[in-house]
Design an enzyme around this catalytic site. Structure first.
Site, PDB file in Angstrom:
ATOM      1  N   VAL A 279     -21.684 -17.952   0.905  1.00  0.00           N
ATOM      2  CA  VAL A 279     -21.910 -16.973  -0.153  1.00  0.00           C
ATOM      3  C   VAL A 279     -20.907 -17.150  -1.294  1.00  0.00           C
ATOM      4  CG1 VAL A 279     -21.975 -14.507  -0.698  1.00  0.00           C
ATOM      5  CG2 VAL A 279     -22.899 -15.325   1.474  1.00  0.00           C
ATOM      6  N   ASP A 280     -19.637 -17.363  -0.952  1.00  0.00           N
ATOM      7  CA  ASP A 280     -18.588 -17.403  -1.978  1.00  0.00           C
ATOM      8  C   ASP A 280     -18.787 -18.552  -2.962  1.00  0.00           C
ATOM      9  OD1 ASP A 280     -17.587 -15.386  -0.385  1.00  0.00           O
ATOM     10  OD2 ASP A 280     -16.156 -16.680   0.626  1.00  0.00           O
TER      11      ASP A 280
ATOM     12  N   GLU B 227      -4.057   4.775   1.558  1.00  0.00           N
ATOM     13  CA  GLU B 227      -5.057   3.707   1.458  1.00  0.00           C
ATOM     14  C   GLU B 227      -5.633   3.282   2.796  1.00  0.00           C
ATOM     15  OE1 GLU B 227      -0.926   1.743   1.249  1.00  0.00           O
ATOM     16  OE2 GLU B 227      -1.918   3.563   0.558  1.00  0.00           O
TER      17      GLU B 227
ATOM     18  N   CYS C  55       4.983   5.563  -0.134  1.00  0.00           N
ATOM     19  CA  CYS C  55       5.967   5.156   0.874  1.00  0.00           C
ATOM     20  C   CYS C  55       7.232   4.610   0.205  1.00  0.00           C
ATOM     21  CB  CYS C  55       5.341   4.156   1.847  1.00  0.00           C
ATOM     22  SG  CYS C  55       6.270   3.962   3.384  1.00  0.00           S
ATOM     23  N   TYR C  56       7.493   3.294   0.283  1.00  0.00           N
ATOM     24  CA  TYR C  56       8.637   2.732  -0.440  1.00  0.00           C
ATOM     25  C   TYR C  56       8.520   3.058  -1.920  1.00  0.00           C
ATOM     26  CZ  TYR C  56      12.039  -0.582  -2.330  1.00  0.00           C
ATOM     27  OH  TYR C  56      13.111  -1.141  -3.012  1.00  0.00           O
TER      28      TYR C  56
ATOM     29  N   HIS D  28       0.716   6.550   3.723  1.00  0.00           N
ATOM     30  CA  HIS D  28      -0.177   5.544   3.133  1.00  0.00           C
ATOM     31  C   HIS D  28      -1.601   6.107   3.033  1.00  0.00           C
ATOM     32  CE1 HIS D  28       2.424   1.938   3.072  1.00  0.00           C
ATOM     33  NE2 HIS D  28       3.038   2.534   4.077  1.00  0.00           N
TER      34      HIS D  28
ATOM     35  N   LYS E  35     -14.887  -9.696  -0.285  1.00  0.00           N
ATOM     36  CA  LYS E  35     -16.182 -10.248   0.125  1.00  0.00           C
ATOM     37  C   LYS E  35     -17.346  -9.328  -0.234  1.00  0.00           C
ATOM     38  CE  LYS E  35     -17.172 -13.460   2.564  1.00  0.00           C
ATOM     39  NZ  LYS E  35     -17.628 -14.838   2.271  1.00  0.00           N
TER      40      LYS E  35
ATOM     41  N   GLY F 156       6.454  -0.981   1.017  1.00  0.00           N
ATOM     42  CA  GLY F 156       7.177  -2.229   1.236  1.00  0.00           C
ATOM     43  C   GLY F 156       8.206  -2.049   2.331  1.00  0.00           C
TER      44      GLY F 156
END
Length: 519
Positions: free
Chosen positions: A232-233, A178, A85-86, A176, A375, A58
């Site tokens: 698709v959704d 991720e 991180c934060y 990070h 998605k 953050g």
């Protein structure tokens, strides 16, 4: 309260990449939910019953007035916690360490972490060949670790880049893991969920079962009207809801005059013949195009379309004897980009017609069974539901349709030019066997006219922009590297075959800094 799956809680402190943590965990078949720090209290923790907790990054400073903080009780749950991180800084701050800012300690971008002790189970598979590349994004840094923690890795500007209190299963990293730029980040998450005892029990088959039950519990014996775009959704949402409640569902395909060439006929035919779903074909092109006449502001366009969608759905709900619910194919990236959590520093990027564009008052409640999915997960659910591979692989098409591919004022003339240019472009992509390599491709008609020469005459016609990107979930994207031969051939075809176009551009902007669509 008992839950059907092992659950991991991600407490969000406002990072723009928090959703990528969820992506990594879902790839490991771990069920997780992201909740803002200011909505997680003692009662929430008790009800959620997480098997592990992750603190996101953050932009705040822990020592600033009103800085985001986790609930005190989270450290007493007796479950593993990972601070990012934060999240690391707030963990140290809460547990007796110290955080400082300034003094040249900021670190943004790639950095190298050197191990001080690689025996930490969290780091299995790391440091086999020396220091590891990570992605840093911090202004403050931990200057003193909390009691019970040890240092396991350092970087040039983060002396406590990796810390842990093994006895309590508390782990904290300044970088990070991720993001793509931390190559072994996925391995770190894999190690963390293994340490926490997750067995990977969350699959699309189980999601399907859970979603069907939730739909039945929410809807009961009442009627649902579904906004079906043919993408698709909304199609996966419609088939999932139909599986849950059968004839209580009526789908409405709204032809707002902003569809691609021949799309309305194709969608209606496919659903009526292949899926036998109750379907109303609502031709409302005059209504939508009339309301958009003279409108050039992109946010006004989106909100106008959102408002009219709801009015049309409400009208058709009355026509079938009333409906209590409106179903939509809203996805998680739509929610992330449209909604900033209250009290949090995450910014709103743009409104989506089915999120930020919804009127505050509407006559129906929402059913959004895909709201927590990315998605690629929707496509996996589509395969689970038995949709054809060709259909599942269709490129995304936005609810506002061609309105957001027509910057500036919308006219019927411009829409017709755009439809034909887009059809030629997609035909070219298919002919060259590139369709499945590309996440999304489309043409846009630009708000400009340019001088050209055709034969012996001067032209003053529209310019068309072409866009094609590769992506995994739509949150980030790179432009597709067409060859110059392809682009030249495509531009020539568009100019020759589409009256009103005399110039073609290719958009080579990534996301970020751009978005995938133009508006």
């Amino acid at each position: 309260m008992t839950h059907p799956h092992q659950r991991l809680l991600i407490i969000d402190f406002g990072s723009q990449v928090t959703q990528l943590i969820a992506r990594r965990l879902r790839e490991l078949k771990v069920y997780c939910e992201i909740h803002p720090f200011n909505r997680v209290n003692e009662a929430f923790l008790k009800d959620f019953a997480p098997k592990a907790v992750i603190f996101s990054g953050g932009p705040a400073s822990v020592y600033a007035e009103g800085a985001p903080m986790p609930p005190a009780g989270v450290f007493d749950l007796g479950v593993p916690i990972l601070g990012i991180c934060y999240g690391q800084q707030v963990m140290m701050h809460c547990l007796g360490g110290h955080v400082e800012g300034g003094h040249g300690t900021a670190e943004f971008g790639r950095a190298r972490v050197t191990p001080t002790d690689d025996r930490l189970p969290l780091l299995e598979g790391w440091f086999a060949e020396g220091p590891e590349q990570v992605w840093m994004s911090h202004g403050d840094h931990v200057s003193k670790i909390a009691p019970g923690f040890q240092v396991y890795g350092t970087s040039p500007n983060a002396p406590f880049a990796i810390t842990a209190d093994v006895s309590r299963n508390f782990y904290a990293v300044q970088f990070h893991p991720e993001v793509h730029h931390t190559p072994k980040g996925a391995k770190l998450y894999e190690n963390f969920v293994r340490l926490a005892g997750f067995t990977g029990d969350w699959t699309m088959a189980s999601y399907r079962e859970d979603a069907i039950q939730k739909i039945r519990d929410q809807v009961g014996d009442r009627k649902v009207i579904c906004a079906l775009s043919g993408g698709v959704d909304s199609s996966v949402a419609a088939i999932l809801i139909h599986e849950a409640i059968g004839e209580q569902l009526t789908c409405v395909f709204v032809d707002h005059g902003l569809m691609r060439l021949n799309e309305a006929e194709e969608v209606v035919t496919m659903f009526r013949e292949a899926y036998n779903l109750p379907l109303i074909h609502a031709d409302e092109s005059d209504l939508f195009l009339g309301a958009l006449d003279g409108v050039s502001d992109p946010e006004v366009k989106r909100k106008t379309i959102g408002r009219l969608f709801i009015e049309v759905f409400e009208k058709h709900a009355k026509a079938i004897g009333g409906a209590d619910f409106l179903a939509q194919g809203t996805l998680y990236p739509d929610v992330i980009e449209s909604v900033s959590f209250s009290g949090g520093p995450s910014v709103t990027i743009k409104s989506h017609h089915n999120v930020g564009g919804l009127p505050e008052k509407m006559g129906m409640k929402l059913v959004e069974p895909l709201r927590e999915l990315f998605k690629d997960e929707v496509r996996a659910l589509g395969r689970e539901l038995g949709l054809p591979a060709k259909f599942i692989g269709r490129h995304p098409f936005p609810g506002p349709g061609l309105a957001i591919r027509c910057p500036g004022e919308i006219t019927r003339e411009k829409l017709e030019i755009l439809r034909r240019a887009d059809a030629v472009y997609i035909d070219q992509i298919r002919k060259h066997g590139l369709y499945d390599e590309i996440w999304q491709a489309f043409a846009a008609i630009l708000p400009m006219r340019t001088v050209g020469v055709m034969g012996d005459g001067r032209t003053y016609d529209y310019a068309v922009g072409l866009r094609a990107v590769t992506s995994v979930d739509g949150m980030t994207a790179d432009y597709y590297p067409f060859t110059h031969d392809f682009l030249g051939e495509t531009a020539t075809r568009i100019i020759n075959e589409v009256k009103g176009v005399n110039r073609v551009f290719y958009d080579c902007t990534s996301k970020p800094p751009g978005t995938i669509e133009l508006e």
